[in-house]
Design a protein around this motif. Structure first.
Motif, PDB file in Angstrom:
ATOM      1  N   GLU A  44       0.829  -1.210   0.000  1.00  6.10           N
ATOM      2  CA  GLU A  44       0.000   0.000   0.000  1.00  6.10           C
ATOM      3  C   GLU A  44       0.866   1.262   0.000  1.00  6.10           C
ATOM      4  N   LEU A 103      -7.730   3.298  13.507  1.00 10.16           N
ATOM      5  CA  LEU A 103      -8.829   2.420  13.093  1.00 10.16           C
ATOM      6  C   LEU A 103     -10.144   3.182  12.988  1.00 10.16           C
ATOM      7  N   ASP A 153     -10.547   5.904  11.575  1.00 12.09           N
ATOM      8  CA  ASP A 153     -10.597   6.591  10.282  1.00 12.09           C
ATOM      9  C   ASP A 153     -11.145   5.713   9.171  1.00 12.09           C
ATOM     10  N   GLU A 154     -11.314   4.415   9.457  1.00 14.23           N
ATOM     11  CA  GLU A 154     -11.795   3.508   8.427  1.00 14.23           C
ATOM     12  C   GLU A 154     -13.259   3.810   8.106  1.00 14.23           C
ATOM     13  N   PRO A 155     -13.608   3.948   6.830  1.00 15.80           N
ATOM     14  CA  PRO A 155     -15.009   4.238   6.469  1.00 15.80           C
ATOM     15  C   PRO A 155     -15.928   3.099   6.864  1.00 15.80           C
ATOM     16  N   GLN A 156     -17.112   3.444   7.345  1.00 14.41           N
ATOM     17  CA  GLN A 156     -18.094   2.443   7.760  1.00 14.41           C
ATOM     18  C   GLN A 156     -19.415   2.685   7.020  1.00 14.41           C
ATOM     19  N   ASP A 184     -11.553  -9.777   3.400  1.00 13.41           N
ATOM     20  CA  ASP A 184     -11.892  -8.494   4.003  1.00 13.41           C
ATOM     21  C   ASP A 184     -12.230  -8.695   5.479  1.00 13.41           C
ATOM     22  N   ARG A 235     -12.456  -6.555   7.977  1.00 12.81           N
ATOM     23  CA  ARG A 235     -13.398  -5.608   8.592  1.00 12.81           C
ATOM     24  C   ARG A 235     -14.840  -5.940   8.195  1.00 12.81           C
ATOM     25  N   THR A 260      -6.319  -6.503  16.099  1.00 13.68           N
ATOM     26  CA  THR A 260      -7.662  -6.984  15.771  1.00 13.68           C
ATOM     27  C   THR A 260      -8.586  -6.928  16.986  1.00 13.68           C
ATOM     28  N   GLU A 282     -10.121  -3.680  16.614  1.00 15.85           N
ATOM     29  CA  GLU A 282     -11.046  -3.694  15.476  1.00 15.85           C
ATOM     30  C   GLU A 282     -12.362  -4.351  15.879  1.00 15.85           C
ATOM     31  N   PRO A 291     -12.256  10.233  15.066  1.00 16.13           N
ATOM     32  CA  PRO A 291     -11.601  10.042  13.768  1.00 16.13           C
ATOM     33  C   PRO A 291     -10.720  11.240  13.408  1.00 16.13           C
TER      34      PRO A 291
END
Length: 346
Positions: free
Chosen positions: A17, A138, A140-143, A221, A223, A239, A242, A330
Protein backbone atom coordinates in the motif's frame (compact mmCIF):
# COMPACT_ATOMS: atom_id res chain seq x y z
CA UNK A 1 1.31 14.32 3.40
CA UNK A 2 1.46 13.96 -0.38
CA UNK A 3 -1.56 16.24 -0.77
CA UNK A 4 0.00 18.83 1.56
CA UNK A 5 3.59 18.63 0.28
CA UNK A 6 3.22 17.44 -3.32
CA UNK A 7 6.89 17.93 -4.14
CA UNK A 8 8.02 15.59 -1.35
CA UNK A 9 9.91 12.36 -2.04
CA UNK A 10 9.08 9.40 0.19
CA UNK A 11 11.49 6.55 0.92
CA UNK A 12 11.49 3.87 3.58
CA UNK A 13 10.23 0.49 4.70
CA UNK A 14 6.71 -0.85 4.21
CA UNK A 15 4.29 -2.87 2.19
CA UNK A 16 2.37 -2.77 -1.08
CA UNK A 17 0.00 0.00 0.00
CA UNK A 18 2.92 2.35 0.65
CA UNK A 19 4.48 1.33 -2.65
CA UNK A 20 1.19 2.16 -4.38
CA UNK A 21 1.47 5.67 -2.91
CA UNK A 22 4.84 6.10 -4.60
CA UNK A 23 7.08 5.31 -1.65
CA UNK A 24 10.48 3.94 -2.68
CA UNK A 25 10.79 0.82 -0.53
CA UNK A 26 14.14 -0.35 0.80
CA UNK A 27 12.53 -3.45 2.33
CA UNK A 28 9.08 -5.05 2.30
CA UNK A 29 6.80 -6.08 5.14
CA UNK A 30 7.27 -9.76 4.41
CA UNK A 31 10.93 -9.38 5.44
CA UNK A 32 10.15 -7.28 8.51
CA UNK A 33 7.23 -9.24 9.98
CA UNK A 34 9.11 -11.16 12.68
CA UNK A 35 8.14 -11.38 16.35
CA UNK A 36 9.69 -13.10 19.37
CA UNK A 37 13.20 -13.44 20.80
CA UNK A 38 14.08 -16.69 19.03
CA UNK A 39 12.51 -15.63 15.74
CA UNK A 40 14.30 -12.26 15.65
CA UNK A 41 17.64 -13.79 16.61
CA UNK A 42 17.54 -15.94 13.48
CA UNK A 43 17.19 -12.80 11.32
CA UNK A 44 19.79 -10.58 13.01
CA UNK A 45 22.23 -10.53 10.06
CA UNK A 46 19.44 -9.23 7.79
CA UNK A 47 18.45 -6.51 10.25
CA UNK A 48 22.06 -5.41 10.73
CA UNK A 49 22.50 -5.02 6.96
CA UNK A 50 19.23 -3.12 6.67
CA UNK A 51 20.18 -0.81 9.53
CA UNK A 52 23.49 0.03 7.84
CA UNK A 53 21.69 0.80 4.60
CA UNK A 54 19.06 3.04 6.21
CA UNK A 55 21.52 4.98 8.36
CA UNK A 56 23.70 5.43 5.29
CA UNK A 57 20.79 7.16 3.51
CA UNK A 58 19.88 9.52 6.35
CA UNK A 59 21.90 12.47 5.07
CA UNK A 60 19.36 12.89 2.26
CA UNK A 61 16.39 12.86 4.67
CA UNK A 62 14.59 15.99 5.94
CA UNK A 63 12.13 14.23 8.25
CA UNK A 64 12.07 10.74 9.72
CA UNK A 65 8.65 9.28 10.50
CA UNK A 66 9.06 6.11 12.56
CA UNK A 67 5.99 3.91 12.96
CA UNK A 68 6.05 1.44 15.88
CA UNK A 69 8.58 -1.44 15.35
CA UNK A 70 10.83 -0.38 18.28
CA UNK A 71 13.67 -2.90 18.02
CA UNK A 72 14.67 -1.40 14.66
CA UNK A 73 13.08 2.04 14.53
CA UNK A 74 14.40 3.37 17.82
CA UNK A 75 17.94 2.72 16.59
CA UNK A 76 17.21 4.57 13.35
CA UNK A 77 15.52 7.40 15.27
CA UNK A 78 18.57 7.77 17.51
CA UNK A 79 20.86 7.92 14.47
CA UNK A 80 18.68 10.55 12.79
CA UNK A 81 18.37 12.64 15.93
CA UNK A 82 22.13 12.56 16.35
CA UNK A 83 22.51 14.11 12.89
CA UNK A 84 19.98 16.85 13.59
CA UNK A 85 17.20 15.30 11.50
CA UNK A 86 13.75 15.87 13.06
CA UNK A 87 12.03 12.68 14.19
CA UNK A 88 8.28 12.11 14.41
CA UNK A 89 7.50 8.82 16.13
CA UNK A 90 3.95 7.69 15.32
CA UNK A 91 2.41 4.78 17.23
CA UNK A 92 4.79 4.67 20.16
CA UNK A 93 6.47 1.41 21.11
CA UNK A 94 4.73 -0.26 24.02
CA UNK A 95 7.53 0.55 26.44
CA UNK A 96 4.98 0.64 29.26
CA UNK A 97 4.69 -3.13 28.78
CA UNK A 98 8.30 -4.17 28.22
CA UNK A 99 10.77 -1.59 29.42
CA UNK A 100 9.31 1.50 31.13
CA UNK A 101 12.79 3.05 31.17
CA UNK A 102 12.74 3.26 27.38
CA UNK A 103 10.06 5.95 27.56
CA UNK A 104 12.80 8.42 28.50
CA UNK A 105 14.99 7.10 25.68
CA UNK A 106 12.15 7.58 23.20
CA UNK A 107 11.62 11.12 24.50
CA UNK A 108 15.30 11.90 23.86
CA UNK A 109 15.39 10.68 20.25
CA UNK A 110 11.97 12.03 19.15
CA UNK A 111 11.10 15.64 18.45
CA UNK A 112 7.39 14.79 18.51
CA UNK A 113 5.58 11.67 19.62
CA UNK A 114 2.09 10.76 18.37
CA UNK A 115 0.34 8.09 20.45
CA UNK A 116 -2.85 6.15 19.65
CA UNK A 117 -3.84 4.77 23.06
CA UNK A 118 -5.33 7.20 25.59
CA UNK A 119 -3.28 6.16 28.61
CA UNK A 120 0.04 6.58 26.77
CA UNK A 121 -0.01 10.38 26.71
CA UNK A 122 0.60 10.77 30.45
CA UNK A 123 3.27 8.03 30.48
CA UNK A 124 5.38 9.68 27.80
CA UNK A 125 4.76 13.23 29.00
CA UNK A 126 6.14 12.24 32.40
CA UNK A 127 9.23 10.90 30.62
CA UNK A 128 9.78 14.31 28.99
CA UNK A 129 8.38 13.71 25.50
CA UNK A 130 6.46 16.26 23.44
CA UNK A 131 3.54 13.90 23.05
CA UNK A 132 0.09 14.16 21.44
CA UNK A 133 -2.76 11.66 21.68
CA UNK A 134 -4.02 11.66 18.08
CA UNK A 135 -6.76 9.05 18.44
CA UNK A 136 -6.70 5.56 17.01
CA UNK A 137 -6.27 5.23 13.21
CA UNK A 138 -8.83 2.42 13.09
CA UNK A 139 -11.49 5.08 13.66
CA UNK A 140 -10.60 6.59 10.28
CA UNK A 141 -11.80 3.51 8.43
CA UNK A 142 -15.01 4.24 6.47
CA UNK A 143 -18.09 2.44 7.76
CA UNK A 144 -20.66 2.51 4.97
CA UNK A 145 -24.15 1.28 5.83
CA UNK A 146 -24.58 -2.21 4.39
CA UNK A 147 -27.31 -4.77 4.93
CA UNK A 148 -25.73 -7.60 7.00
CA UNK A 149 -27.53 -10.27 4.98
CA UNK A 150 -26.26 -8.88 1.69
CA UNK A 151 -22.75 -8.55 3.12
CA UNK A 152 -22.79 -12.15 4.32
CA UNK A 153 -23.83 -13.28 0.87
CA UNK A 154 -21.05 -11.23 -0.75
CA UNK A 155 -18.52 -12.93 1.55
CA UNK A 156 -19.77 -16.39 0.57
CA UNK A 157 -21.75 -16.93 3.77
CA UNK A 158 -25.36 -17.95 4.41
CA UNK A 159 -27.33 -14.78 5.31
CA UNK A 160 -29.61 -16.74 7.66
CA UNK A 161 -26.97 -18.38 9.85
CA UNK A 162 -24.77 -16.94 12.65
CA UNK A 163 -21.06 -16.50 11.96
CA UNK A 164 -18.03 -17.21 14.15
CA UNK A 165 -15.04 -15.26 12.83
CA UNK A 166 -11.51 -16.62 13.30
CA UNK A 167 -8.48 -14.32 13.26
CA UNK A 168 -5.41 -16.57 13.67
CA UNK A 169 -2.87 -13.82 12.88
CA UNK A 170 -1.24 -11.72 10.20
CA UNK A 171 2.16 -13.43 10.33
CA UNK A 172 2.86 -16.94 9.13
CA UNK A 173 4.41 -17.95 12.45
CA UNK A 174 1.17 -16.92 14.23
CA UNK A 175 -1.04 -18.82 11.79
CA UNK A 176 1.04 -21.97 12.26
CA UNK A 177 0.82 -21.73 16.04
CA UNK A 178 -2.89 -20.94 16.25
CA UNK A 179 -4.37 -22.82 13.29
CA UNK A 180 -5.03 -26.23 14.84
CA UNK A 181 -6.38 -24.73 18.06
CA UNK A 182 -8.79 -22.51 16.15
CA UNK A 183 -9.94 -25.40 13.98
CA UNK A 184 -10.58 -27.66 16.98
CA UNK A 185 -12.51 -24.93 18.80
CA UNK A 186 -14.68 -24.25 15.76
CA UNK A 187 -15.48 -27.95 15.35
CA UNK A 188 -16.46 -28.28 19.03
CA UNK A 189 -18.71 -25.22 18.91
CA UNK A 190 -20.50 -26.50 15.82
CA UNK A 191 -21.34 -29.71 17.67
CA UNK A 192 -23.49 -27.71 20.08
CA UNK A 193 -24.65 -25.12 17.55
CA UNK A 194 -25.02 -26.91 14.18
CA UNK A 195 -26.25 -23.80 12.35
CA UNK A 196 -23.01 -21.95 13.16
CA UNK A 197 -20.86 -21.13 10.14
CA UNK A 198 -17.13 -20.50 10.41
CA UNK A 199 -15.18 -17.82 8.54
CA UNK A 200 -11.40 -17.37 8.67
CA UNK A 201 -9.79 -13.99 8.03
CA UNK A 202 -6.81 -14.15 5.68
CA UNK A 203 -4.19 -11.44 6.11
CA UNK A 204 -2.20 -10.23 3.11
CA UNK A 205 0.77 -12.49 2.45
CA UNK A 206 -0.73 -15.58 4.09
CA UNK A 207 -1.35 -18.38 1.54
CA UNK A 208 -4.99 -19.46 1.52
CA UNK A 209 -3.87 -23.09 1.77
CA UNK A 210 -2.55 -22.40 5.30
CA UNK A 211 -6.06 -21.41 6.45
CA UNK A 212 -7.96 -24.48 5.34
CA UNK A 213 -10.35 -25.38 8.14
CA UNK A 214 -13.00 -27.99 7.47
CA UNK A 215 -16.23 -26.33 6.41
CA UNK A 216 -14.90 -22.80 6.86
CA UNK A 217 -15.00 -19.89 4.41
CA UNK A 218 -11.76 -17.93 3.91
CA UNK A 219 -12.44 -14.18 3.85
CA UNK A 220 -10.05 -11.51 2.55
CA UNK A 221 -11.89 -8.49 4.00
CA UNK A 222 -11.42 -8.76 7.77
CA UNK A 223 -13.40 -5.61 8.59
CA UNK A 224 -16.36 -6.80 6.53
CA UNK A 225 -16.16 -10.12 8.35
CA UNK A 226 -16.37 -8.38 11.72
CA UNK A 227 -19.49 -6.55 10.59
CA UNK A 228 -21.36 -9.84 10.11
CA UNK A 229 -19.85 -11.93 12.94
CA UNK A 230 -21.89 -12.99 15.98
CA UNK A 231 -18.63 -13.54 17.89
CA UNK A 232 -14.92 -13.96 17.18
CA UNK A 233 -11.83 -15.85 18.26
CA UNK A 234 -8.92 -13.43 17.93
CA UNK A 235 -5.17 -13.66 18.16
CA UNK A 236 -4.02 -10.90 20.52
CA UNK A 237 -3.11 -7.70 18.68
CA UNK A 238 -4.72 -4.82 16.84
CA UNK A 239 -7.66 -6.98 15.77
CA UNK A 240 -8.89 -6.88 19.37
CA UNK A 241 -9.49 -3.14 18.91
CA UNK A 242 -11.05 -3.69 15.48
CA UNK A 243 -13.49 -6.12 17.07
CA UNK A 244 -14.20 -3.66 19.90
CA UNK A 245 -14.96 -0.88 17.41
CA UNK A 246 -17.20 -3.21 15.43
CA UNK A 247 -19.01 -4.28 18.60
CA UNK A 248 -18.21 -7.97 18.18
CA UNK A 249 -17.69 -9.92 21.44
CA UNK A 250 -14.60 -12.09 21.31
CA UNK A 251 -12.10 -14.23 23.14
CA UNK A 252 -8.42 -13.45 22.65
CA UNK A 253 -5.64 -16.05 22.66
CA UNK A 254 -1.93 -16.08 22.03
CA UNK A 255 0.66 -18.81 21.63
CA UNK A 256 4.34 -18.28 20.90
CA UNK A 257 7.68 -20.08 21.15
CA UNK A 258 8.05 -21.47 24.71
CA UNK A 259 11.30 -19.58 25.30
CA UNK A 260 9.79 -16.33 24.00
CA UNK A 261 6.86 -16.77 26.38
CA UNK A 262 9.15 -17.60 29.29
CA UNK A 263 11.14 -14.43 28.66
CA UNK A 264 8.04 -12.30 28.16
CA UNK A 265 6.53 -13.37 31.48
CA UNK A 266 9.67 -12.08 33.19
CA UNK A 267 9.89 -8.83 31.27
CA UNK A 268 6.27 -7.76 30.84
CA UNK A 269 4.57 -6.19 33.84
CA UNK A 270 0.95 -6.11 32.68
CA UNK A 271 -2.25 -7.53 34.07
CA UNK A 272 -3.63 -7.99 30.53
CA UNK A 273 -2.22 -8.29 27.02
CA UNK A 274 -5.39 -7.60 25.01
CA UNK A 275 -5.46 -3.98 23.85
CA UNK A 276 -9.20 -3.89 24.53
CA UNK A 277 -8.63 -4.74 28.19
CA UNK A 278 -5.71 -2.33 28.47
CA UNK A 279 -7.75 0.56 27.09
CA UNK A 280 -10.68 -0.23 29.38
CA UNK A 281 -8.30 -0.81 32.32
CA UNK A 282 -10.37 -3.81 33.31
CA UNK A 283 -11.19 -7.33 32.17
CA UNK A 284 -13.68 -6.80 29.33
CA UNK A 285 -12.80 -9.89 27.27
CA UNK A 286 -11.37 -13.29 28.20
CA UNK A 287 -7.65 -13.79 27.57
CA UNK A 288 -6.16 -17.28 27.25
CA UNK A 289 -2.40 -17.49 26.77
CA UNK A 290 0.03 -20.27 25.94
CA UNK A 291 -0.93 -23.43 27.90
CA UNK A 292 -4.17 -21.89 29.12
CA UNK A 293 -5.35 -21.62 25.51
CA UNK A 294 -6.84 -25.12 25.45
CA UNK A 295 -9.83 -26.19 23.39
CA UNK A 296 -11.96 -26.70 26.52
CA UNK A 297 -11.24 -23.24 27.93
CA UNK A 298 -11.61 -21.39 24.65
CA UNK A 299 -14.92 -23.10 23.87
CA UNK A 300 -16.26 -22.43 27.37
CA UNK A 301 -15.44 -18.72 27.01
CA UNK A 302 -16.78 -18.40 23.44
CA UNK A 303 -20.01 -20.36 23.72
CA UNK A 304 -22.05 -17.77 25.70
CA UNK A 305 -20.94 -15.00 23.31
CA UNK A 306 -22.74 -16.78 20.45
CA UNK A 307 -26.18 -16.52 22.06
CA UNK A 308 -28.11 -13.27 21.73
CA UNK A 309 -29.29 -12.01 25.11
CA UNK A 310 -26.89 -14.14 27.16
CA UNK A 311 -25.77 -12.12 30.21
CA UNK A 312 -22.07 -12.69 29.45
CA UNK A 313 -22.54 -11.47 25.89
CA UNK A 314 -24.49 -8.40 27.02
CA UNK A 315 -21.87 -7.44 29.60
CA UNK A 316 -19.08 -7.90 27.05
CA UNK A 317 -20.85 -5.65 24.56
CA UNK A 318 -21.15 -2.91 27.19
CA UNK A 319 -17.44 -3.16 27.88
CA UNK A 320 -16.54 -2.98 24.19
CA UNK A 321 -18.64 0.17 23.81
CA UNK A 322 -16.60 1.68 26.64
CA UNK A 323 -13.38 0.79 24.82
CA UNK A 324 -14.64 2.40 21.63
CA UNK A 325 -15.43 5.60 23.48
CA UNK A 326 -11.91 5.86 24.91
CA UNK A 327 -10.16 5.63 21.54
CA UNK A 328 -10.77 9.28 20.63
CA UNK A 329 -12.26 10.74 17.47
CA UNK A 330 -11.60 10.04 13.77
CA UNK A 331 -8.85 12.07 12.09
CA UNK A 332 -5.63 10.50 13.40
CA UNK A 333 -3.89 10.65 10.01
CA UNK A 334 -4.62 14.36 9.61
CA UNK A 335 -3.35 15.12 13.12
CA UNK A 336 -0.10 13.25 12.45
CA UNK A 337 0.28 15.13 9.15
CA UNK A 338 -0.11 18.39 11.12
CA UNK A 339 2.79 17.37 13.38
CA UNK A 340 4.91 16.38 10.37
CA UNK A 341 4.28 19.74 8.69
CA UNK A 342 5.28 21.58 11.85
CA UNK A 343 8.58 19.70 12.00
CA UNK A 344 9.30 20.29 8.31
CA UNK A 345 8.57 23.99 8.69
CA UNK A 346 10.91 24.29 11.66
Amino acid sequence: MRSRVPEARFVGLGGPELAAQGVELWSGLEELAVMGFVEVAKRLPFFRRLERRVTGELDSVDLLVAVDYPGFNMRIAAAAHGRGIPVLYYIAPQVWAWKPGRAAQLARVSDRLAVILPFEEAIFAEAGARVTFVGHPLLDEPQAEVDPGSLKKALGLDPARPVLALFPGSRMQEVLRHGRLFEACAARLREGLPELQIAVARAAGIPEAELRIAGAVVVEDSRALLRVARAALVKSGTTTLEAAIAGVPFVTVYKTHPFTYWMARRLVDLEWISLANLVADRNVVTELLQGDASVDRVVAALEPLLHEGHPVRSETLRGLAEVRGRLGQPGAAARVADLAEELLAS
